[in-house]
Structure formats: structure tokens, C-alpha cells
Design an enzyme around this catalytic site. Structure first.
Site, PDB file in Angstrom:
ATOM      1  N   ASP A 274       0.866  -1.187   0.000  1.00  0.00           N
ATOM      2  CA  ASP A 274       0.000   0.000   0.000  1.00  0.00           C
ATOM      3  C   ASP A 274       0.898   1.231   0.000  1.00  0.00           C
ATOM      4  OD1 ASP A 274      -3.254   0.192   0.998  1.00  0.00           O
ATOM      5  OD2 ASP A 274      -2.100   2.064   1.033  1.00  0.00           O
TER       6      ASP A 274
ATOM      7  N   ASN B 166      -5.672  -4.635  -6.319  1.00  0.00           N
ATOM      8  CA  ASN B 166      -6.907  -4.187  -5.670  1.00  0.00           C
ATOM      9  C   ASN B 166      -6.936  -2.698  -5.349  1.00  0.00           C
ATOM     10  OD1 ASN B 166      -9.321  -4.549  -3.754  1.00  0.00           O
ATOM     11  ND2 ASN B 166      -7.699  -3.818  -2.376  1.00  0.00           N
TER      12      ASN B 166
ATOM     13  N   TYR C 280     -14.161   7.086 -12.732  1.00  0.00           N
ATOM     14  CA  TYR C 280     -14.113   5.829 -11.980  1.00  0.00           C
ATOM     15  C   TYR C 280     -14.732   4.706 -12.806  1.00  0.00           C
ATOM     16  CZ  TYR C 280     -14.819   2.547  -8.097  1.00  0.00           C
ATOM     17  OH  TYR C 280     -14.809   1.442  -7.289  1.00  0.00           O
TER      18      TYR C 280
ATOM     19  N   LYS D  48     -12.892   1.300 -14.353  1.00  0.00           N
ATOM     20  CA  LYS D  48     -13.261  -0.073 -13.979  1.00  0.00           C
ATOM     21  C   LYS D  48     -13.670  -0.887 -15.204  1.00  0.00           C
ATOM     22  CE  LYS D  48     -12.366   0.314  -9.631  1.00  0.00           C
ATOM     23  NZ  LYS D  48     -11.258  -0.448  -9.048  1.00  0.00           N
TER      24      LYS D  48
ATOM     25  N   THR E 201     -17.035   0.521   3.136  1.00  0.00           N
ATOM     26  CA  THR E 201     -15.619   0.803   3.377  1.00  0.00           C
ATOM     27  C   THR E 201     -15.420   2.310   3.270  1.00  0.00           C
ATOM     28  OG1 THR E 201     -14.928   0.717   1.064  1.00  0.00           O
ATOM     29  CG2 THR E 201     -14.938  -1.382   2.248  1.00  0.00           C
TER      30      THR E 201
HETATM   31  P1  NAD Z   1     -10.342   1.671   0.689  1.00  0.00           P
HETATM   32  O1  NAD Z   1     -10.286   3.140   0.410  1.00  0.00           O
HETATM   33  O2  NAD Z   1     -10.956   1.186   1.956  1.00  0.00           O
HETATM   34  O3  NAD Z   1      -8.888   1.043   0.547  1.00  0.00           O
HETATM   35  C1  NAD Z   1      -8.093   1.299  -0.595  1.00  0.00           C
HETATM   36  C2  NAD Z   1      -6.621   1.146  -0.254  1.00  0.00           C
HETATM   37  O4  NAD Z   1      -5.874   1.397  -1.448  1.00  0.00           O
HETATM   38  C3  NAD Z   1      -6.131   2.159   0.796  1.00  0.00           C
HETATM   39  O5  NAD Z   1      -5.395   1.497   1.793  1.00  0.00           O
HETATM   40  C4  NAD Z   1      -5.249   3.110  -0.007  1.00  0.00           C
HETATM   41  O6  NAD Z   1      -4.178   3.663   0.741  1.00  0.00           O
HETATM   42  C5  NAD Z   1      -4.764   2.207  -1.118  1.00  0.00           C
HETATM   43  N1  NAD Z   1      -4.321   2.957  -2.291  1.00  0.00           N
HETATM   44  C6  NAD Z   1      -4.986   3.950  -2.940  1.00  0.00           C
HETATM   45  N2  NAD Z   1      -4.236   4.426  -3.928  1.00  0.00           N
HETATM   46  C7  NAD Z   1      -3.076   3.732  -3.922  1.00  0.00           C
HETATM   47  C8  NAD Z   1      -1.893   3.764  -4.710  1.00  0.00           C
HETATM   48  N3  NAD Z   1      -1.748   4.658  -5.689  1.00  0.00           N
HETATM   49  N4  NAD Z   1      -0.906   2.884  -4.446  1.00  0.00           N
HETATM   50  C9  NAD Z   1      -1.035   1.998  -3.426  1.00  0.00           C
HETATM   51  N5  NAD Z   1      -2.115   1.928  -2.635  1.00  0.00           N
HETATM   52  C10 NAD Z   1      -3.125   2.782  -2.879  1.00  0.00           C
HETATM   53  O7  NAD Z   1     -11.106   1.056  -0.582  1.00  0.00           O
HETATM   54  P2  NAD Z   1     -11.886  -0.341  -0.796  1.00  0.00           P
HETATM   55  O8  NAD Z   1     -13.342  -0.067  -0.669  1.00  0.00           O
HETATM   56  O9  NAD Z   1     -11.266  -1.426  -0.007  1.00  0.00           O
HETATM   57  O10 NAD Z   1     -11.586  -0.516  -2.350  1.00  0.00           O
HETATM   58  C11 NAD Z   1     -10.665  -1.458  -2.837  1.00  0.00           C
HETATM   59  C12 NAD Z   1     -10.952  -1.672  -4.306  1.00  0.00           C
HETATM   60  O11 NAD Z   1     -12.309  -2.077  -4.468  1.00  0.00           O
HETATM   61  C13 NAD Z   1     -10.793  -0.418  -5.158  1.00  0.00           C
HETATM   62  O12 NAD Z   1     -10.205  -0.755  -6.396  1.00  0.00           O
HETATM   63  C14 NAD Z   1     -12.221   0.037  -5.373  1.00  0.00           C
HETATM   64  O13 NAD Z   1     -12.384   0.798  -6.542  1.00  0.00           O
HETATM   65  C15 NAD Z   1     -12.939  -1.298  -5.458  1.00  0.00           C
HETATM   66  N6  NAD Z   1     -14.384  -1.241  -5.185  1.00  0.00           N
HETATM   67  C16 NAD Z   1     -14.851  -0.741  -4.011  1.00  0.00           C
HETATM   68  C17 NAD Z   1     -16.224  -0.703  -3.809  1.00  0.00           C
HETATM   69  C18 NAD Z   1     -16.808  -0.109  -2.554  1.00  0.00           C
HETATM   70  O14 NAD Z   1     -18.028   0.101  -2.498  1.00  0.00           O
HETATM   71  N7  NAD Z   1     -16.029   0.171  -1.536  1.00  0.00           N
HETATM   72  C19 NAD Z   1     -17.102  -1.196  -4.782  1.00  0.00           C
HETATM   73  C20 NAD Z   1     -16.577  -1.724  -5.956  1.00  0.00           C
HETATM   74  C21 NAD Z   1     -15.197  -1.743  -6.146  1.00  0.00           C
END
Ligand code: NAD
Length: 270
Positions: free
Chosen positions: A49, A102, A170, A174, A205
Site C-alpha cells: 500500500d 486491488n 471511476y 473499472k 468501506t
Molecule cells: P479503501 O479506500 O478502503 O482502501 C483502498 C486502499 O488502497 C487504501 O489502503 C489506499 O491507501 C490504497 N491505495 C490507494 N491508492 C493507492 C496507490 N496509488 N498505491 C497503493 N495503494 C493505494 O477502498 P476499498 O473499498 O477497499 O476498495 C478497494 C478496491 O475495491 C478499489 O479498487 C475500489 O475501486 C474497489 N471497489 C470498491 C467498492 C466499494 O463500495 N467500496 C465497490 C466496488 C469496487
């Protein structure tokens, strides 16, 4: 590189025994839950991360639970950073079997075709799409060196259906992740490298809750979810576990929706 000091005995039970996994965005949300679950299931885990303090916390949590991990601070949008992290993880474990791309962002300033600033578009693409490409670009050769493996790319339900709440950069990022995943799955199928996309629905989240920051906005999103609730990061981690393990040995190129029924719904029950 941060390496957890107190290495426990080799784990002999669990669905990922003998495997080493590389997980980006592992300091929070889906990535954190997946890192904890994979370690519990016997994998050695590279916790990756850009949030160094978060990485330290997750590595400590894994160690406290008797698991094995290394922490790596890296920015997925910077190719040299991803390349170094993959190389450090492979060196630490001797091999890599799972790459979970991720890490992702969703910016509050993301809007429709008119309102989205170019800088917002570019930053979103750099992390969400180019970051996944870099993970595949450097991760797939590592899996090949291990004789095969599993790549999991986090897309989203918005790669499958349009969202009425505009977040164009976004959504486009995706969609790109999903298309790239399918093509890589075809290209690498004969090398025993499986490539699948996870398409989570709306989750409780930080990423989504900071965007849907009022009850009214949350309600507007939940109207579309047949189950009537947000998903939990742990529910996505369970799906990632299936895709990482040999239980999914004939699964590649999928858009694995874990979304409370959202993409199946035309009208949701009251
Ligand atoms: P989150 O914000 O809780 O966690 C994301 C993590 O990614 C954080 O720890 C952040 O520091 C890290 N991060 C961000 N940019 C970064 C970079 N450039 N390099 C390294 N680390 C980086 O988010 P989440 O909800 O766990 O989302 C994880 C994945 O799931 C993402 O790709 C998001 O688009 C996808 N997603 C989330 C949801 C939702 O509703 N939360 C729905 C569909 C998809």
C-alpha cells in the site's frame, strides 16, 4: 521493505498453504481483509500500500494471529515502485502464486462528462487502470516463474451497469480493468495463469462511505440493492480467496459479481 520479525512456524492447514500472495491496497478495506484472510488460510502475504503506517499495522495484525507477511510501501501508479515491490515480495518468499491488484480510488470531484476535470480523470486512470496494468505487467512474469498462478483484478459493479450517480472517470477505469482482465485471461490461459475480475457491489468501506456521506445519498444507492444493505469488505475477501485458491482451477476471464444482487435487479423489493 518491512519484514515481520517473529516468523511463525510454517502453516500446514488452510486453503492457501504453500502459496505466496501479493495484495495492493492492503492497508484498508477489501485489501486488508483479504490479507488477514489469506494469511489465516496459510498463505505468505505481501501487504502492499502507499500508506506505510497502515501497512505496518496490517503486518502486525497478521503476526499477532500467527501468520506470515512482509510489508511493502508502494504506489501502484508508479511503474518502478510496482516493479520493486513485486521483486521484493518474490525475493522474500522465493515465489509468487497470487497477485491481487486491488488498490483503487474514487474521487469526490469525479462527475459527468462535463464536470469531471481532466486532472481528476488522469489521477483516477493512473491508479485504477494503469496501476492494475503495472501489477499485471510485473506480476505475470513472476507467476510464470512459479509455473502458473492467479491474478485477481478489482473492478466494480459499475463496469457492468451504468451508475445514475455520476463518477465517469471511476466507471471508465473499472470498465478498462474488466476488458484488460478478459484479454489477459485469454493470452495466458495456456501458461496456467488465471486472470479474473472481482466486481464488488457497494461496500461499507472508507472509499464509498466518504463519498456517500449523508443518509440520503446512502439510501439512494441502497434502493438498487436487492439485499437492502451495503456489503462488507470481508465478503469480498471470501470471493478473492476462492479465486486465489486451486478450488477455482477452471475459472478464468470472469467478472465475478459480489454485489447483493445489484446487477441482477430491474426493480428491487421495498
Ligand atoms: P479503501 O479506500 O478502503 O482502501 C483502498 C486502499 O488502497 C487504501 O489502503 C489506499 O491507501 C490504497 N491505495 C490507494 N491508492 C493507492 C496507490 N496509488 N498505491 C497503493 N495503494 C493505494 O477502498 P476499498 O473499498 O477497499 O476498495 C478497494 C478496491 O475495491 C478499489 O479498487 C475500489 O475501486 C474497489 N471497489 C470498491 C467498492 C466499494 O463500495 N467500496 C465497490 C466496488 C469496487
Amino acid at each position: 521493505m518491512q519484514v515481520c520479525d517473529a516468523q511463525p512456524m510454517e502453516t500446514t492447514t488452510g486453503r492457501l498453504v504453500g502459496k505466496a500472495a501479493f495484495i495492493t491496497g492492503a492497508a484498508a478495506g477489501i485489501g486488508r481483509e483479504t490479507a488477514l484472510l489469506f494469511a489465516e488460510q496459510g498463505a505468505k502475504v505481501a501487504v502492499v500500500d502507499r500508506d506505510g503506517d497502515g501497512v505496518t499495522d496490517v503486518v502486525a495484525e497478521i503476526a499477532a494471529a500467527g501468520g506470515h507477511s512482509v510489508g511493502l510501501t508502494a504506489d501502484v501508479a508508479v511503474e518502478a515502485s510496482v516493479a520493486a515491490a513485486i521483486s521484493d515480495a518474490e525475493e522474500a518468499f522465493g515465489h509468487l502464486n497470487v497477485v491481487f491488484n486491488n488498490a483503487g480510488i474514487m474521487l469526490a470531484e469525479d462527475g459527468d462528462a462535463q464536470s469531471t476535470e481532466e486532472a481528476v480523470w488522469d489521477l483516477t486512470m493512473d491508479i485504477n487502470l494503469k496501476g492494475v496494468w503495472f501489477g499485471c505487467r510485473h506480476g505475470i512474469p513472476a507467476l510464470r516463474r512459479a509455473g502458473g498462478g492467479s491474478v485477481i483484478n478489482t473492478a466494480s459493479f459499475v463496469a457492468l451497469v451504468g451508475s445514475a450517480t455520476p463518477q465517469l472517470a471511476y466507471t471508465a477505469s473499472k470498465g478498462g480493468v474488466l476488458a484488460m482482465t478478459r484479454e489477459l485471461a485469454v493470452l495466458h490461459a495456456r501458461e496456467h495463469i488465471r486472470v479474473n475480475a472481482l466486481c464488488p457491489g457497494p461496500l461499507r468501506t472508507e472509499l464509498l462511505m466518504s463519498y456517500l456521506d449523508t443518509e440520503a445519498k446512502q439510501h439512494r444507492r441502497l434502493v438498487h440493492v436487492p439485499m437492502g444493505r451495503f456489503g462488507e469488505a470481508a465478503e469480498i475477501a471470501s470471493a478473492a480467496l476462492f479465486l486465489a485458491s486451486d478450488e477455482s482451477s477452471y475459472v478464468t476471464g470472469t467478472d465475478f459479481a459480489v454485489d447483493g444482487g445489484l446487477t441482477a435487479a430491474y426493480v428491487t423489493p421495498e
